[in-house]
Design a protein around this motif. Sequence first.
Motif, short mmCIF file in Angstrom:
data_model
loop_
_atom_site.label_atom_id
_atom_site.label_comp_id
_atom_site.label_asym_id
_atom_site.label_seq_id
_atom_site.Cartn_x
_atom_site.Cartn_y
_atom_site.Cartn_z
N HIS A 15 1.25 -1.52 0.41
CA HIS A 15 -0.30 -0.32 0.20
C HIS A 15 0.59 1.44 -0.07
O HIS A 15 2.34 1.77 0.78
CB HIS A 15 -1.00 0.11 0.98
N PRO A 16 0.29 2.50 -0.77
CA PRO A 16 1.29 3.37 -0.90
C PRO A 16 1.82 4.63 1.17
O PRO A 16 2.60 4.80 0.78
CB PRO A 16 0.76 4.98 -1.62
N TYR A 17 0.68 3.51 1.81
CA TYR A 17 0.78 4.44 3.26
C TYR A 17 1.00 3.37 3.70
O TYR A 17 0.42 2.62 3.83
CB TYR A 17 0.18 4.94 3.29
N ASN A 18 2.35 3.24 5.20
CA ASN A 18 2.86 2.36 5.20
C ASN A 18 2.89 3.57 7.01
O ASN A 18 3.62 2.31 7.63
CB ASN A 18 4.07 1.65 5.44
N ARG A 19 3.40 4.82 7.58
CA ARG A 19 2.91 5.21 8.41
C ARG A 19 2.34 6.20 8.74
O ARG A 19 1.63 7.61 7.27
CB ARG A 19 4.97 6.30 8.34
N VAL A 20 1.56 6.64 10.02
CA VAL A 20 0.83 7.42 10.29
C VAL A 20 1.71 8.79 10.98
O VAL A 20 2.19 8.21 12.42
CB VAL A 20 -0.46 7.57 10.03
N ARG A 21 1.88 9.79 11.06
CA ARG A 21 2.45 10.65 12.63
C ARG A 21 1.32 11.82 13.05
O ARG A 21 0.84 12.05 11.90
CB ARG A 21 3.22 11.31 11.85
#
Length: 161
Positions: A15-21
């Motif tokens: 998936h294009p996203y693997n981190r959220v801050r």
Amino acid sequence: MELKSTSIGKRLAQHPYNRVRLLHAGVEVSGDKHHYLIPFNQILAIQCRRGIVWGELEFELPEEKVVRLHGTEWQETQRFYRYLQQSWQTWSEEMSAIAAGVLNEQVAKVQQIIDKDSWLLQQDLARLQAGILQAVDALPLPVARLEAFDDCREPWRQCWE
């Protein structure tokens, strides 16, 4: 506070996203090739789901757009979600007070015209409509969320209906 996909989850989810801050008034979602800042005033809903193996966070945005983060460890996902949800709700309550003030100001302007007990000129109506539209555009919350706040619900209905 930050939530990352596990190394295996990152590879398998592809998936294009693997981190959220979590930021002061929004979130930063990123991956190897993608980076996306989502201010709280664009978030309509936040969902936390458990997949077969990993957790998933989903951010619902206007125009039916969705940003998802997959492949996170479930316990960490739940912990991050609770903290994020609390921050987003606190921010939303603060912004709803501001939005209610803006909407109540427009309701007062409408009431002044009603209290005049005279004919409403077309130019006055156009000015009133333009003022309401300008006020709505300046609101710190998405219009879709106004009904969810007690202090905004009635002034919003009075302005828009």
